[in-house]
Structure formats: structure tokens, C-alpha cells
Design an enzyme around this catalytic site. Structure first.
Site: not given
Ligand code: GDP
Ligand code: IMO
Ligand code: MG
Length: 420
Positions: A13, A16, A40-41, A222
Site C-alpha cells: 500500500d 504503487k 489493491g492498487h 504487496q
Molecule cells: P498500492 O497497493 O501500493 O497501490 O497502494 P493503495 O492503493 O493500496 O494505497 C495507497 C492509498 O494512498 C490509495 O488510497 C491512494 O489513492 C493513496 N495515495 C497514493 N499516493 C498518495 C499521496 O501521495 N498522498 C495521498 N494523500 N494519498 C496517496
Molecule cells: P498491495 O499490492 C498490504 C498482507 C495481508 C496479510 C499478509 C498475507 O495492495 O500493496 P495474503 O492475503 O497474501 O495471504 O495476506 O499480507 N497483504 C497486503 N498488505 N497490501 C497488499 O497488497 C497486501 N497483500 C497482502 O494483510 O497481512
Molecule cells: Mg494496496
């Protein structure tokens, strides 16, 4: 041409999805190499937020090819839902997305087993997203899996039933109540959706594209601290999330890797169980969660929050061979009187940078304080305009890691990005 790689350096998270989408105009191909719908991207543009789980984050750019590589585990039900929610015609998505025949399928039985294993672990549960990731990779390594290419076989239904029978046999050892139809719901429709796409041996395609000098970006899922080998095992995911995973997950030689972009938040978050040295179980942690909207993009769970952990960041840079750093969510730190960075761990009175093998080691983070800033930075687009205190914070991380921070993200929107 070499393949560039973008990876998370923390516990996932890191942002990415947003950054891959922002970088996509500079690439011809965007490829996912590991993980599955546990990811979840999030991507934001035109005031709409999209969350992708399986589909690479280049999908919103016309003319770009997206590839789901062999290293990914794919749940057809999730895939179908994702295609339908993309706000693009399916005929367009089938032009932009190609899937490896060698990617393994997540079967309904994998999701049931994931749930059963988690319940049986009690307090020691991993905090899995319950998407069936662990059991699917277990079957892959155990040579019991079914792959995307198998859906084209005439005997696919028989194969499916055989696999289901085996999963149900294992489930008998667990006191786990289930309704099979809940787990199978949407799965077979997902298989039909998959058949609309080009299913190929994507390793040939990717290597041909490299020979044609196409620019390819590999998108990690991840984060490094969730890597099955180098993360806080067993509180990890079941794939290699690190740069080396690109080679096995796409069929690319290590000789053909280029830039390795490491992405990290200006603080840390973790969702699920496991060690988190800088975790803040206080008002500051709550403020980070609220300001940063730190709730899981896949499960909606509140993310655990804490200060930036430099020993963990340096470890991730080492394991991945990061060449450039991207820092996200700098804007979330606006309004804090002081911002802390963990510069070492104190274990039994000794300072160390090494992440201990033993999760129970009595570890105390050693912090350095930086003065905060109050300016709203989300509208800024030039590095020089950032508050001096933030620039000092950035300079310190560069000095400590020896890697330049070439991109600073100041908001969730595609445009809220500062390139240096
Ligand atoms: P990922 O799994 O690495 O793609 O990240 P996620 O989408 O799960 O979580 C990142 C969260 O932060 C999402 O809600 C994005 O919309 C948000 N986000 C990404 N970059 C920024 C930033 O620079 N500032 C803020 N406030 N939110 C951001
Ligand atoms: P993105 O790509 C954050 C965490 C789960 C749990 C562990 C194992 O959005 O960054 P799994 O479902 O793989 O068996 O879970 O890894 N986890 C993540 N945490 N971002 C993710 O993906 C994750 N994918 C798995 O919360 O602790
Ligand atoms: Mg994510």
C-alpha cells in the site's frame, strides 16, 4: 532494452498503483509478475478512484499493453468483476490486456482453505486477505495447481472436480462450516470471461517485445517486508515480492533488468498481523490513519500506522537493488509539529540496523525528530517550492540510504506528483 521494475519497499500500500499509472505514458507495456487479488492498487484521475486487484495499473492508458504474468495467481471471479467495473468496454480491455497461460488459478477450494487455516491459527493468524493466495501458491509449489491455460482443455470440468474433491478432503480436518455455492459463485462465469482474452505463453511475448526495444515496466504487488523469504515470516504473503520475483514471474533474464524503482510512504503502515517496530497505538497513529485514509483497498480494514522505519527501508533497498526512490504521501505529514524517523533499533541496550530474526526480541526504535511543516503541499508541482523542513527530511533519507528520491507524491491524484 531492459525491463524497469517498480516495487513496494514497506508492507504494501505504498501507492504503487498511483505511480505505475503516472509512469505508464513513458512505457509500452506494464506487467504484473506476482501476487493476486490480495493486492489493491488505487488510481485517481478526473475525480474518480479506481481500485485494481489483478489488472496492471497501466490499463487506463489507450495503446498500452498490460500483461498478467505467469507468477500471478488469478481468481476468475475477481477478474470478471474487475473487468466489469473498469468503466471501459470489454472489447477495449481485451485489446489492452493479455494473460499468461502459466498463471495459476485460484480455485474456490483455495479460498475455503485460506479461511480454515486462518481460523485454526487463532491468535497467530496471519491476517490474510482471505483471497486464497497461500493455498494457491502451495498447490503451485506442490505441483497440484491448475493454470489459466488449462481452462481451454476439454476435460477442464473434470480437472476442476478432482481438485475440489482434494480440497474438501483436507477441509474435513478443520471444523470449518462452508457453503460451497457461496465460494463457487461467479467463478465459472469468470472462466467464460477469461476465454474472451488472449491467453498466451507471455514469456515469449515479453522477450520479443524487449528485442523490439519496447519499454516495459514490471509492477510489483504487496511490499518487500511481506516477501515470503525476506519478510517477517510467517506474517508474509506467499510470493517473492522483490525485484528477483520479476525474473521468475515474467520469464525475463536478470541480465535484462534496468531501473529498480523503490516506492515508500513518508511513514509506515501495515495491515494484518506481524511485527511493526514503529507502530503508534496512540493519537499520532490515529491522526496518520485519518489523514492518510489508511484503510485497506482490498478488505477495508484499518491499517496500522507508524513513523518511517529506516533500518527496514535500507534492508528493502539492499534486497531489491533499488536505483531510484519514490516517496509517497508526503502531504499526509503536513500539520505535525514534529515528524520522527526511526534510525536504528535498540535491542537489549545495543543499537543495530539489522532486523532481528526473532520477532519477540525486545526491540525499541531509536528516533530522530524533524521539525514539521504546515503548508498544504498538494497543489505544488516543483520540488523547489516544497517547505524547507520537508526538503531536509527528504535530504536526510537520501543521505542515509545513498539513493536519490526522484519523485515525491503529494496527493492521490495522478497529477499530484513532483518529478525531480
Ligand atoms: P498500492 O497497493 O501500493 O497501490 O497502494 P493503495 O492503493 O493500496 O494505497 C495507497 C492509498 O494512498 C490509495 O488510497 C491512494 O489513492 C493513496 N495515495 C497514493 N499516493 C498518495 C499521496 O501521495 N498522498 C495521498 N494523500 N494519498 C496517496
Ligand atoms: P498491495 O499490492 C498490504 C498482507 C495481508 C496479510 C499478509 C498475507 O495492495 O500493496 P495474503 O492475503 O497474501 O495471504 O495476506 O499480507 N497483504 C497486503 N498488505 N497490501 C497488499 O497488497 C497486501 N497483500 C497482502 O494483510 O497481512
Ligand atoms: Mg494496496
Amino acid at each position: 532494452m531492459n525491463i524497469d521494475i517498480l516495487l513496494g519497499l514497506q508492507w504494501g500500500d505504498e501507492g504503487k498503483g498511483k505511480i505505475v499509472d503516472a509512469l505508464s505514458p513513458g512505457y509500452d507495456v506494464i506487467a504484473r509478475f506476482q501476487g493476486g487479488p490480495n493486492a489493491g492498487h488505487s488510481i485517481e484521475f478526473n475525480n474518480i478512484k479506481h481500485v485494481l486487484h489483478l489488472i496492471p495499473s497501466g490499463i487506463f492508458h489507450p495503446g498500452k499493453l498490460n500483461i498478467i504474468g505467469n507468477g500471478v495467481v488469478l481468481d476468475p471471479a475477481v477478474f470478471k468483476k474487475e473487468v466489469e467495473e473498469l468503466r471501459l468496454p470489454v472489447s477495449e480491455i481485451t485489446k489492452r490486456l493479455i494473460i499468461s497461460k502459466k498463471a495459476h488459478l485460484i480455485l474456490p477450494g483455495h479460498r475455503m482453505l485460506d479461511a480454515a487455516y486462518e481460523v485454526s491459527k487463532g491468535n497467530l493468524k496471519i491476517g490474510s486477505t482471505l483471497k486464497g493466495i497461500g493455498p494457491a501458491y502451495t498447490d503451485k509449489a506442490g505441483r497440484n495447481g491448475l493454470r489459466v491455460g488449462d481452462i481451454l482443455r476439454k476435460d477442464f470440468q473434470d480437472l476442476y472436480q478432482e481438485h475440489l474433491k482434494n480440497h474438501l478432503l483436507i477441509l474435513r480436518n478443520y471444523n470449518f462450516k462452508y457453503n460451497l455455492s457461496d465460494y463457487e459463485s461467479g467463478w465459472f462465469e469468470g472462466i467464460e470471461m477469461l476465454k474472451k482474452f488472449s491467453l498466451v505463453n507471455s514469456e515469449y511475448l515479453l522477450n520479443d517485445l524487449l528485442s523490439e526495444k519496447k519499454r516495459i515496466l514490471a509492477e510489483g504487488a504487496q511490499g518487500t517486508m511481506l516477501d515470503v523469504d525476506f519478510g517477517s515470516y510467517p506474517f508474509v504473503t506467499s510470493s517473492n515480492t522483490i525485484s528477483a520475483g520479476t525474473c521468475t514471474g515474467l520469464g525475463i533474464s536478470p541480465k535484462q533488468t534496468g531501473e529498480i524503482f523503490g516506492i515508500f510512504k513518508a511513514y509506515c503502515t501495515r495491515v494484518g498481523s506481524g511485527p511493526f517496530p514503529t507502530e503508534l497505538n496512540d493519537e499520532t497513529g490515529e491522526k496518520l490513519r485519518k489523514t492518510g485514509c489508511e484503510f485497506g483497498a482490498t478488505t477495508g480494514r484499518p491499517r496500522r500506522c507508524g513513523w518511517l522505519d529506516l533500518p527496514a527501508l535500507k534492508y528493502a533497498i539492499m534486497i531489491n537493488g533499488v536505483t531510484k526512490l519514490f516517496m509517497t504521501k508526503a502531504d499526509v505529514l503536513t500539520g505535525f509539529n514534529s515528524v520522527k524517523v526511526c534510525i536504528a533499533y535498540n535491542i537489549n541496550g545495543k543499537e543495530t540496523f539489522e532486523i532481528p530474526f526473532d520477532h519477540d526480541a525486545p526491540l525499541q526504535p531509536v528516533y530522530l525528530d524533524f521539525p514539521g511543516w504546515n503548508e498544504n503541499i498538494s497543489a505544488l508541482r516543483n520540488y523547489s517550492e516544497l517547505p524547507g523542513t520537508l526538503k531536509k527530511f527528504i535530504g536526510f533519507i537520501e543521505e542515509q540510504t545513498g539513493i536519490p528520491i526522484t519523485m515525491v507524491s503529494v496527493g492521490p491524484d495522478r497529477k499530484e506528483t513532483i518529478l525531480r
